[in-house]
Design a protein around this motif. Structure first.
Motif, PDB file in Angstrom:
ATOM      1  N   ARG A 123       0.844  -1.200   0.000  1.00 49.53           N
ATOM      2  CA  ARG A 123       0.000   0.000   0.000  1.00 49.53           C
ATOM      3  C   ARG A 123       0.871   1.239   0.000  1.00 49.53           C
ATOM      4  O   ARG A 123       1.749   1.392   0.831  1.00 49.53           O
ATOM      5  N   GLY A 124       0.615   2.093  -0.925  1.00 47.66           N
ATOM      6  CA  GLY A 124       1.304   3.378  -0.967  1.00 47.66           C
ATOM      7  C   GLY A 124       2.611   3.348  -1.712  1.00 47.66           C
ATOM      8  O   GLY A 124       3.441   2.473  -1.506  1.00 47.66           O
ATOM      9  N   LEU A 125       2.804   4.306  -2.543  1.00 47.11           N
ATOM     10  CA  LEU A 125       4.020   4.423  -3.348  1.00 47.11           C
ATOM     11  C   LEU A 125       5.230   4.727  -2.471  1.00 47.11           C
ATOM     12  O   LEU A 125       6.316   4.202  -2.695  1.00 47.11           O
ATOM     13  N   ILE A 126       5.044   5.538  -1.448  1.00 48.85           N
ATOM     14  CA  ILE A 126       6.164   5.901  -0.570  1.00 48.85           C
ATOM     15  C   ILE A 126       6.627   4.688   0.227  1.00 48.85           C
ATOM     16  O   ILE A 126       7.827   4.449   0.357  1.00 48.85           O
ATOM     17  N   LYS A 127       5.683   3.891   0.734  1.00 51.89           N
ATOM     18  CA  LYS A 127       6.057   2.675   1.471  1.00 51.89           C
ATOM     19  C   LYS A 127       6.882   1.742   0.602  1.00 51.89           C
ATOM     20  O   LYS A 127       7.902   1.220   1.028  1.00 51.89           O
ATOM     21  N   SER A 128       6.401   1.516  -0.609  1.00 56.88           N
ATOM     22  CA  SER A 128       7.107   0.583  -1.484  1.00 56.88           C
ATOM     23  C   SER A 128       8.454   1.135  -1.926  1.00 56.88           C
ATOM     24  O   SER A 128       9.410   0.384  -2.107  1.00 56.88           O
ATOM     25  N   ALA A 129       8.566   2.442  -2.063  1.00 54.92           N
ATOM     26  CA  ALA A 129       9.824   3.044  -2.505  1.00 54.92           C
ATOM     27  C   ALA A 129      10.905   2.959  -1.423  1.00 54.92           C
ATOM     28  O   ALA A 129      12.078   2.770  -1.721  1.00 54.92           O
ATOM     29  N   PHE A 130      10.514   3.071  -0.156  1.00 56.33           N
ATOM     30  CA  PHE A 130      11.495   3.114   0.927  1.00 56.33           C
ATOM     31  C   PHE A 130      11.579   1.834   1.757  1.00 56.33           C
ATOM     32  O   PHE A 130      12.384   1.759   2.679  1.00 56.33           O
ATOM     33  N   SER A 131      10.781   0.841   1.426  1.00 53.99           N
ATOM     34  CA  SER A 131      10.789  -0.394   2.227  1.00 53.99           C
ATOM     35  C   SER A 131      11.949  -1.318   1.871  1.00 53.99           C
ATOM     36  O   SER A 131      12.312  -2.184   2.661  1.00 53.99           O
ATOM     37  N   GLY A 132      12.497  -1.169   0.680  1.00 53.28           N
ATOM     38  CA  GLY A 132      13.560  -2.060   0.236  1.00 53.28           C
ATOM     39  C   GLY A 132      13.031  -3.342  -0.376  1.00 53.28           C
ATOM     40  O   GLY A 132      13.796  -4.159  -0.868  1.00 53.28           O
ATOM     41  N   SER A 133      11.722  -3.537  -0.353  1.00 49.07           N
ATOM     42  CA  SER A 133      11.109  -4.765  -0.882  1.00 49.07           C
ATOM     43  C   SER A 133      10.481  -4.565  -2.252  1.00 49.07           C
ATOM     44  O   SER A 133      10.077  -5.520  -2.880  1.00 49.07           O
ATOM     45  N   GLY A 134      10.351  -3.330  -2.699  1.00 52.35           N
ATOM     46  CA  GLY A 134       9.725  -3.070  -3.981  1.00 52.35           C
ATOM     47  C   GLY A 134       8.215  -2.949  -3.874  1.00 52.35           C
ATOM     48  O   GLY A 134       7.643  -2.953  -2.773  1.00 52.35           O
ATOM     49  N   MET A 135       7.556  -2.853  -5.011  1.00 55.64           N
ATOM     50  CA  MET A 135       6.095  -2.671  -5.048  1.00 55.64           C
ATOM     51  C   MET A 135       5.337  -3.919  -4.621  1.00 55.64           C
ATOM     52  O   MET A 135       4.252  -3.828  -4.080  1.00 55.64           O
ATOM     53  N   PHE A 136       5.913  -5.105  -4.870  1.00 54.98           N
ATOM     54  CA  PHE A 136       5.202  -6.349  -4.600  1.00 54.98           C
ATOM     55  C   PHE A 136       5.951  -7.204  -3.592  1.00 54.98           C
ATOM     56  O   PHE A 136       7.179  -7.242  -3.582  1.00 54.98           O
ATOM     57  N   ILE A 137       5.199  -7.873  -2.745  1.00 59.59           N
ATOM     58  CA  ILE A 137       5.732  -8.759  -1.717  1.00 59.59           C
ATOM     59  C   ILE A 137       4.967 -10.073  -1.768  1.00 59.59           C
ATOM     60  O   ILE A 137       3.950 -10.187  -2.462  1.00 59.59           O
ATOM     61  N   LEU A 138       5.441 -11.063  -1.044  1.00 64.92           N
ATOM     62  CA  LEU A 138       4.736 -12.329  -0.917  1.00 64.92           C
ATOM     63  C   LEU A 138       3.754 -12.240   0.238  1.00 64.92           C
ATOM     64  O   LEU A 138       4.028 -11.583   1.246  1.00 64.92           O
ATOM     65  N   GLU A 139       2.624 -12.922   0.086  1.00 66.11           N
ATOM     66  CA  GLU A 139       1.609 -12.929   1.131  1.00 66.11           C
ATOM     67  C   GLU A 139       1.203 -14.373   1.390  1.00 66.11           C
ATOM     68  O   GLU A 139       0.834 -15.090   0.468  1.00 66.11           O
ATOM     69  N   ALA A 140       1.310 -14.803   2.645  1.00 62.21           N
ATOM     70  CA  ALA A 140       0.928 -16.163   3.042  1.00 62.21           C
ATOM     71  C   ALA A 140      -0.330 -16.082   3.893  1.00 62.21           C
ATOM     72  O   ALA A 140      -0.399 -15.282   4.834  1.00 62.21           O
ATOM     73  N   LYS A 141      -1.335 -16.907   3.552  1.00 63.27           N
ATOM     74  CA  LYS A 141      -2.623 -16.912   4.251  1.00 63.27           C
ATOM     75  C   LYS A 141      -3.034 -18.346   4.529  1.00 63.27           C
ATOM     76  O   LYS A 141      -2.609 -19.263   3.823  1.00 63.27           O
ATOM     77  N   GLY A 142      -3.919 -18.514   5.497  1.00 67.37           N
ATOM     78  CA  GLY A 142      -4.487 -19.830   5.765  1.00 67.37           C
ATOM     79  C   GLY A 142      -4.182 -20.298   7.168  1.00 67.37           C
ATOM     80  O   GLY A 142      -3.878 -19.494   8.053  1.00 67.37           O
ATOM     81  N   THR A 143      -4.261 -21.594   7.366  1.00 67.80           N
ATOM     82  CA  THR A 143      -3.958 -22.173   8.661  1.00 67.80           C
ATOM     83  C   THR A 143      -2.856 -23.229   8.466  1.00 67.80           C
ATOM     84  O   THR A 143      -2.863 -23.942   7.482  1.00 67.80           O
ATOM     85  N   GLY A 144      -1.938 -23.283   9.426  1.00 66.31           N
ATOM     86  CA  GLY A 144      -0.874 -24.263   9.353  1.00 66.31           C
ATOM     87  C   GLY A 144       0.482 -23.638   9.587  1.00 66.31           C
ATOM     88  O   GLY A 144       0.604 -22.455   9.926  1.00 66.31           O
ATOM     89  N   THR A 145       1.507 -24.434   9.379  1.00 67.40           N
ATOM     90  CA  THR A 145       2.880 -23.991   9.614  1.00 67.40           C
ATOM     91  C   THR A 145       3.477 -23.421   8.344  1.00 67.40           C
ATOM     92  O   THR A 145       3.303 -23.971   7.263  1.00 67.40           O
ATOM     93  N   LEU A 146       4.199 -22.320   8.497  1.00 67.92           N
ATOM     94  CA  LEU A 146       4.910 -21.664   7.408  1.00 67.92           C
ATOM     95  C   LEU A 146       6.377 -21.561   7.805  1.00 67.92           C
ATOM     96  O   LEU A 146       6.697 -21.135   8.912  1.00 67.92           O
ATOM     97  N   ALA A 147       7.265 -21.992   6.913  1.00 68.11           N
ATOM     98  CA  ALA A 147       8.702 -21.876   7.141  1.00 68.11           C
ATOM     99  C   ALA A 147       9.261 -20.857   6.137  1.00 68.11           C
ATOM    100  O   ALA A 147       8.971 -20.937   4.943  1.00 68.11           O
TER     101      ALA A 147
END
Length: 153
Positions: A123-147
């Motif tokens: 969300r937001g151009l400024i966040k993506s510009a200064f986060s170091g992660s770029g415009m897109f990130i990975l999103e994990a949803k659901g129930t269970g274990t994530l490594a």
């Protein structure tokens, strides 16, 4: 449910050992598999279908397909997984369908089959510009274990 255990090798690298009972399935990043029992069936899957897989690949640089690992034998099947980059491996329990975890590109390692992994726009151009992660990130949803893996630099 699969049982996950993080271990550290003599050279300082970390790995992930997963014990599976018959019929249990996990997904892993492409090329994360180091070794598996003969009773574990290797397959491929596109989380989110064709469009979801293409979006994840195009926007985050992740693989189009995830490896699927299914225990077809007894209750003592094992797989060993490792991240492509050096760093630590962490385990997180997603406990409800509303739980969402945002990951940097390349951080996903493995998860229960009940966890979906896709791309999301920050969300937001400024966040993506200064986060170091770029415009897109990975999103994990659901129930269970994530490594996931990360190197703190």
């Amino acid at each position: 449910m699969p049982h996950y255990r993080v271990f550290r090798g003599a050279g300082g690298g970390t790995g992930l050992k997963v014990q599976l009972k018959k019929g249990e399935i996990i997904k892993a990043e492409s090329d994360a598999l180091v070794v598996k029992d003969a009773s574990v069936e290797l397959g491929a899957n596109m989380d989110g279908g064709v469009l979801g897989g293409l979006a994840r690949t195009f926007f985050t640089g992740e693989s189009l397909f995830f490896q699927t690992l299914k225990a077809t034998g007894g209750d003592d099947s094992e797989v060993l997984l490792a991240a492509q980059e050096l760093g630590d491996i962490a385990l997180v329990e997603l406990s409800s369908l509303s739980d969402t975890l945002c990951l940097q590109k390349g951080a996903f390692l493995a998860a229960d089959d009940t966890v979906t992994v896709g791309s999301a726009m920050q969300r937001g151009l400024i966040k993506s510009a200064f986060s170091g992660s770029g415009m897109f990130i990975l999103e994990a949803k659901g129930t269970g274990t994530l490594a996931f893996s990360s190197y703190g630099g």
